[in-house]
Design a protein around this motif. Structure first.
Motif, PDB file in Angstrom:
ATOM      1  N   ALA A 198       0.821  -1.202   0.000  1.00  0.00           N
ATOM      2  CA  ALA A 198       0.000   0.000   0.000  1.00  0.00           C
ATOM      3  C   ALA A 198       0.864   1.264   0.000  1.00  0.00           C
ATOM      4  O   ALA A 198       0.550   2.251  -0.673  1.00  0.00           O
ATOM      5  N   LEU A 199       1.972   1.206   0.744  1.00  0.00           N
ATOM      6  CA  LEU A 199       2.889   2.352   0.763  1.00  0.00           C
ATOM      7  C   LEU A 199       3.505   2.582  -0.604  1.00  0.00           C
ATOM      8  O   LEU A 199       3.704   3.728  -1.024  1.00  0.00           O
ATOM      9  N   LEU A 200       3.809   1.497  -1.320  1.00  0.00           N
ATOM     10  CA  LEU A 200       4.337   1.634  -2.678  1.00  0.00           C
ATOM     11  C   LEU A 200       3.309   2.289  -3.602  1.00  0.00           C
ATOM     12  O   LEU A 200       3.657   3.125  -4.454  1.00  0.00           O
ATOM     13  N   GLU A 201       2.017   1.918  -3.455  1.00  0.00           N
ATOM     14  CA  GLU A 201       0.951   2.529  -4.264  1.00  0.00           C
ATOM     15  C   GLU A 201       0.830   4.014  -3.956  1.00  0.00           C
ATOM     16  O   GLU A 201       0.666   4.842  -4.858  1.00  0.00           O
ATOM     17  N   MET A 202       0.941   4.380  -2.685  1.00  0.00           N
ATOM     18  CA  MET A 202       0.897   5.788  -2.301  1.00  0.00           C
ATOM     19  C   MET A 202       2.042   6.556  -2.940  1.00  0.00           C
ATOM     20  O   MET A 202       1.862   7.670  -3.436  1.00  0.00           O
ATOM     21  N   THR A 203       3.224   5.955  -2.946  1.00  0.00           N
ATOM     22  CA  THR A 203       4.397   6.608  -3.525  1.00  0.00           C
ATOM     23  C   THR A 203       4.222   6.784  -5.034  1.00  0.00           C
ATOM     24  O   THR A 203       4.558   7.834  -5.590  1.00  0.00           O
ATOM     25  N   ARG A 204       3.700   5.764  -5.703  1.00  0.00           N
ATOM     26  CA  ARG A 204       3.525   5.838  -7.160  1.00  0.00           C
ATOM     27  C   ARG A 204       2.539   6.934  -7.562  1.00  0.00           C
ATOM     28  O   ARG A 204       2.771   7.660  -8.530  1.00  0.00           O
ATOM     29  N   LYS A 205       1.454   7.050  -6.812  1.00  0.00           N
ATOM     30  CA  LYS A 205       0.403   7.993  -7.202  1.00  0.00           C
ATOM     31  C   LYS A 205       0.610   9.396  -6.644  1.00  0.00           C
ATOM     32  O   LYS A 205       0.028  10.362  -7.153  1.00  0.00           O
ATOM     33  N   GLY A 206       1.414   9.539  -5.616  1.00  0.00           N
ATOM     34  CA  GLY A 206       1.812  10.858  -5.128  1.00  0.00           C
ATOM     35  C   GLY A 206       0.722  11.719  -4.519  1.00  0.00           C
ATOM     36  O   GLY A 206       0.829  12.947  -4.529  1.00  0.00           O
ATOM     37  N   LEU A 207      -0.317  11.105  -3.971  1.00  0.00           N
ATOM     38  CA  LEU A 207      -1.393  11.884  -3.350  1.00  0.00           C
ATOM     39  C   LEU A 207      -1.314  11.887  -1.825  1.00  0.00           C
ATOM     40  O   LEU A 207      -2.126  12.520  -1.164  1.00  0.00           O
ATOM     41  N   GLY A 208      -0.343  11.161  -1.283  1.00  0.00           N
ATOM     42  CA  GLY A 208      -0.232  11.105   0.172  1.00  0.00           C
ATOM     43  C   GLY A 208      -1.314  10.271   0.807  1.00  0.00           C
ATOM     44  O   GLY A 208      -1.577  10.394   2.005  1.00  0.00           O
ATOM     45  N   MET A 209      -1.961   9.415   0.012  1.00  0.00           N
ATOM     46  CA  MET A 209      -3.011   8.556   0.536  1.00  0.00           C
ATOM     47  C   MET A 209      -3.321   7.473  -0.494  1.00  0.00           C
ATOM     48  O   MET A 209      -2.889   7.545  -1.628  1.00  0.00           O
ATOM     49  N   THR A 210      -4.046   6.448  -0.046  1.00  0.00           N
ATOM     50  CA  THR A 210      -4.569   5.445  -0.963  1.00  0.00           C
ATOM     51  C   THR A 210      -5.938   4.990  -0.475  1.00  0.00           C
ATOM     52  O   THR A 210      -6.198   4.940   0.734  1.00  0.00           O
TER      53      THR A 210
END
Length: 322
Positions: free
Chosen positions: A221-233
């Protein structure tokens, strides 16, 4: 030599304030008739004036146009050389002249009268030629100019400007013109952005939406947050509905808990029942929700509570909503 500029400035403001205040007593049936003429106009309100009156007329035409009364300015000098073709019997002409004797304005009146176009005059002299030739006359006489020589148009132009605003706002109220109507005329302004921009216009959707399933590990989940750059998922159930949300703030709070980040699942760390908004809502509503809830991000969900987008305060800032 020391000069008292503040004293001079206050004297000017006092004189002009008295000039505007005196206008209230001059409003009579002529003001009502002028408003009715413009309300019943099937064409445009054509404003004309020369010199300083022309500058005020330009502003009045712009104010009328932006508040629900279609209007534009025609320079009287240009009107005598072809621009009179812009004026039709369906229009209303609002001619402005403090003296009521401006040659360029008087020169075009015979053609306006011949066309049968209603004429509203705005002058400081009720006995002037323009006042006498007008179908409706509005008096904007002032006791004195703010100029110490009583020459430079100051109080007179302020009075004409105020009378023009009074006309525009009276018409606005009569038409039931709303803030949303105003925004349609000002899509590039801050009000337009606040009243027209929807969350759909600025949210991150599709492949840009951070989303993981509820059985995802926290590290993924942290990797997804990093990829999308919104500070959340967003976190979704197997049927695609929203199960929760995980933010940078949740991560910071997680560090104070006795949880192994490498081994934990997102379901153990996410926030449940996050605040959401549906598509179609104004971006300004999203701002109000974020400010009242003291949150930095918002999930956009459809009627079935499936996430279709997300936005944060930075998106609102970039869009000019804040």
């Amino acid at each position: 030599m020391s000069r008292d500029h503040i004293r001079a400035g206050r004297r000017v403001l006092d004189i002009e304030a008295r000039a505007v205040d005196a206008l209230k007593d001059s409003l009579d049936d002529n003001f009502n008739n002028a408003c009715e003429q413009m309300l019943q106009c099937k064409g445009r309100v054509i404003v004309t004036g020369m010199g300083k009156s022309g500058h005020i007329g330009n502003k009045l035409a712009a104010t009328l146009a932006s508040t629900g009364t279609p209007s534009f300015f025609v320079h009287p000098g240009e009107a005598s050389h072809g621009d009179l073709g812009m004026i039709t019997p369906e229009d209303v002409v609002l001619a402005m002249s403090n003296s009521g004797e401006t040659a360029e304005v008087l020169a075009i009146l015979p053609v306006i009268k011949r066309k049968g176009t209603p004429l509203i005059g705005m002058t400081g002299r009720p006995q002037s030629s323009l006042a006498q030739l007008s179908d409706v006359h509005l008096t904007v006489a002032v006791a004195e100019e703010a100029c110490p020589h009583n020459l430079a148009p100051t109080s007179s132009t302020t009075a004409a400007l105020a009378m023009g605003d009074a006309l525009a706002i009276a018409l606005l109220e009569a038409r039931g013109f709303t803030a949303e109507d105003f925004a349609l005329s000002h899509p590039g302004g801050s009000l337009g952005r606040r009243l027209l921009l929807k969350v759909d216009d600025i949210m991150h959707g599709g492949d840009l939406l951070p989303v993981v399933s509820s059985d995802t590990s926290l590290s993924e989940a942290l990797l997804e947050m990093t990829r999308k750059g919104l500070g959340m998922t967003t976190v979704v159930n197997t049927d695609g509905t929203l199960a929760g949300i995980f933010t940078d703030g949740d991560l910071r709070r997680l560090l104070d808990r006795d949880i192994d980040i490498r081994q934990a699942g997102i379901a153990d760390a996410m926030g449940h029942n996050p605040v959401t908004i549906e598509p179609g809502h104004l971006a300004a509503e999203a701002l109000q929700i974020m400010e009242s809830r003291k949150i930095n991000g918002l999930v956009v969900c459809d009627a079935e509570r499936r996430p279709v987008g997300a936005l944060n305060m930075h998106d609102l800032l970039r869009a000019g909503v804040v």
